[in-house]
Design an enzyme around this catalytic site. Structure first.
Site, PDB file in Angstrom:
ATOM      1  N   HIS A  81       0.715  -1.345   0.025  1.00 31.21           N
ATOM      2  CA  HIS A  81       0.081  -0.073   0.063  1.00 31.21           C
ATOM      3  C   HIS A  81       0.999   1.246  -0.035  1.00 31.21           C
ATOM      4  CE1 HIS A  81       0.539   1.070   4.384  1.00 31.21           C
ATOM      5  NE2 HIS A  81       0.356  -0.324   4.625  1.00 31.21           N
ATOM      6  N   ASP A  83      -0.239   4.480   0.922  1.00 30.20           N
ATOM      7  CA  ASP A  83      -0.558   5.540   1.966  1.00 30.20           C
ATOM      8  C   ASP A  83       0.317   5.099   3.242  1.00 30.20           C
ATOM      9  OD1 ASP A  83      -2.123   3.172   2.459  1.00 30.20           O
ATOM     10  OD2 ASP A  83      -3.227   4.296   4.081  1.00 30.20           O
ATOM     11  N   ASP A 144       6.021   1.807   6.316  1.00 32.89           N
ATOM     12  CA  ASP A 144       4.989   1.129   6.276  1.00 32.89           C
ATOM     13  C   ASP A 144       4.055   2.064   5.299  1.00 32.89           C
ATOM     14  OD1 ASP A 144       2.611  -0.091   6.834  1.00 32.89           O
ATOM     15  OD2 ASP A 144       2.313   0.629   8.765  1.00 32.89           O
ATOM     16  N   GLU A 178      -4.858   1.631   2.918  1.00 36.33           N
ATOM     17  CA  GLU A 178      -4.801   0.599   3.949  1.00 36.33           C
ATOM     18  C   GLU A 178      -4.936   1.090   5.313  1.00 36.33           C
ATOM     19  OE1 GLU A 178      -2.906  -2.404   6.258  1.00 36.33           O
ATOM     20  OE2 GLU A 178      -2.238  -0.332   5.813  1.00 36.33           O
ATOM     21  N   GLU A 179      -4.066   2.231   5.727  1.00 36.90           N
ATOM     22  CA  GLU A 179      -3.909   2.575   6.945  1.00 36.90           C
ATOM     23  C   GLU A 179      -5.366   3.136   7.582  1.00 36.90           C
ATOM     24  OE1 GLU A 179      -1.434   2.252   8.886  1.00 36.90           O
ATOM     25  OE2 GLU A 179       0.276   2.170   7.446  1.00 36.90           O
ATOM     26  N   ASP A 201       4.031  -6.508   3.802  1.00 33.52           N
ATOM     27  CA  ASP A 201       3.450  -5.328   4.837  1.00 33.52           C
ATOM     28  C   ASP A 201       3.927  -5.860   6.329  1.00 33.52           C
ATOM     29  OD1 ASP A 201       2.287  -2.994   5.964  1.00 33.52           O
ATOM     30  OD2 ASP A 201       0.265  -3.663   5.421  1.00 33.52           O
ATOM     31  N   HIS A 384       4.787   4.245  12.351  1.00 29.93           N
ATOM     32  CA  HIS A 384       3.462   5.079  12.694  1.00 29.93           C
ATOM     33  C   HIS A 384       4.332   6.128  13.796  1.00 29.93           C
ATOM     34  CE1 HIS A 384       0.017   2.256  11.695  1.00 29.93           C
ATOM     35  NE2 HIS A 384       0.916   2.390  10.846  1.00 29.93           N
TER      36      HIS A 384
END
Length: 412
Positions: A81, A83, A144, A178-179, A201, A384
């Site tokens: 992904h 994003d 990520d 996705e997040e 991922d 994150h």
């Protein structure tokens, strides 16, 4: 330690991480943010440049492409992904490469007080000599899942450049959002057109994940009675007070993310917005089992009902929405894609790790929709937040596993 893929992976991740592609749960658009197209359009350009076929950007914001097969075999998908997480600043990311990590503390040029220490992060202690990529201290890195994007792109280019490698048809997909749990459009399983797939991922080398959380999200709305505070006696109903009461009534010591681990689920308050007249609480609900997830939803509703009963002049609503379900429920019926990934790890001298992931991937939803999609590591760590980092050599290990996996699938 050094591999043929190191430089390509490093260059790609540094290039991708500098692009702000953060998603936004509050946006009704698909993708949720226009800036994700900066990555999506770049993926289209790069896939065409390396010679991929059937390259397209779908109306729902997913990039699809094909690496033609050189042998008979099932059609296998690889996904990542584009994003990045909305939980931390992702604007102005300045990736930096630490060549031949010396095993000590890592400091950050834009935040001198921030330290990444192997004392606090044991996995880092094992990466002495590796080339690490971090941000500069004020943003997340975006490994990520841009580390996954880099792995998939590097795999695709290597297969296209080396047509003597036997493999079946390969389908590539780069998804948005996705997040925020909106990465898999209902059309994607049909458009992807694979027998099974893998998301890139995951984190630690060797991770082959086929069990994830089941997930719901909840929105609680509290409408109070608004009146001038000078004349409020026995008339005002403060929605903020009721919101606080709901949160305090929920289990604080046994059912929050900070008090649970392993196979324990949780209720997590992610946002509170509003004021004395109206409040909104957003939560996520997580459990590995369907009945455990349903029980957490029931608990939240009962707490809301109890607070409502304590103040009938208020109006409290609790809406719960499904997000994804534990991929194990479907993969346990046919473990072929999992077994192939485990075999590919072992063929590369990597000990597989298969533990339940305390989260979800696009593969969770894809698997539920009929496309078996376990998750493979790509090296991301401390995601994150500003300490996020990745080893280039871990990314290379993931690329080699996917390369081996592609060949093993063609033999089935």
């Amino acid at each position: 330690m050094k591999t043929q893929f190191d430089q390509a992976l490093q260059d790609r991740l540094v290039r991708y991480a500098a692009i702000d592609s953060q998603s936004d749960e509050t946006s009704p658009s698909s993708p949720s943010t226009a800036i994700q197209f900066d990555m999506l359009n770049l993926m289209v350009e790069e896939l065409k440049e390396i010679g991929a076929q059937d390259v397209e950007l779908t109306e729902y914001g997913t990039v699809l492409a094909t690496v033609p097969g050189t042998a008979e075999g099932p059609t296998v998908g690889f996904l990542a992904h584009v994003d990045t997480a909305p939980q931390f600043n992702a604007t102005g990311v300045k990736p930096r490469v630490i060549k031949g990590y010396n095993g000590g503390d890592i400091t950050y040029p834009d935040n001198p007080d921030l330290v990444l220490s192997p004392k606090d992060h044991p996995y880092l202690a094992g990466k002495e000599g590796h080339d690490l990529i971090t941000a500069s201290g004020t943003t997340l890195l975006g490994a990520d899942d841009k580390a996954g994007v880099a792995v998939v792109m590097t795999l695709a280019q290597h297969l296209i450049d080396n047509p003597d490698i036997p493999h079946g048809p390969i389908r590539i997909a780069f998804t948005p959002d996705e997040e925020i749990g909106r990465g898999v459009d209902p059309q994607l399983p049909k458009d992807l057109g694979v027998d099974f797939a893998y998301t890139l991922d995951g984190s630690d080398v060797g991770e082959i994940i086929y069990e994830s959380f089941s997930a719901d999200r909840a929105v609680v709305t509290i409408k109070g009675v608004s009146i001038h505070p000078g004349w409020a006696k026995e008339k005002m109903v403060n929605a903020a007070h009721l919101a606080s009461k709901i949160i305090q009534t929920l289990p604080q010591a046994t059912m929050t993310p900070e008090t649970t681990d392993e196979r324990e689920g949780f209720l997590h308050v992610t946002d509170m917005n509003g004021g004395s007249s109206e409040m909104e609480i957003k939560l996520i609900l997580r459990d590995f089992e369907r009945d455990g997830l349903a029980a957490k939803g029931d608990l939240l509703r009962k707490v809301c009902d109890a607070v409502q009963a304590s103040e009938p002049r208020a109006e409290i609503t609790c809406e719960i929405y499904p997000q994804y379900r534990n991929m194990r429920y479907w993969l346990e019926d046919d473990m072929t894609p999992v077994d192939l990934a485990l075999e590919a790890c072992k063929a590369n001298g990597i000990k597989p790790i298969s533990i339940p992931i305390r989260g979800g991937t696009d593969g969770s939803r894809l698997t539920e929709l009929g496309v078996p999609t376990p998750n493979i590591f790509c090296g991301m760590q401390c995601v994150h937040g500003p300490l996020e980092w990745v080893s280039v050599q871990d990314m290379a290990a993931a690329t080699n596993v996917c390369l081996t996996l592609s060949q093993l699938a063609a033999k089935k």
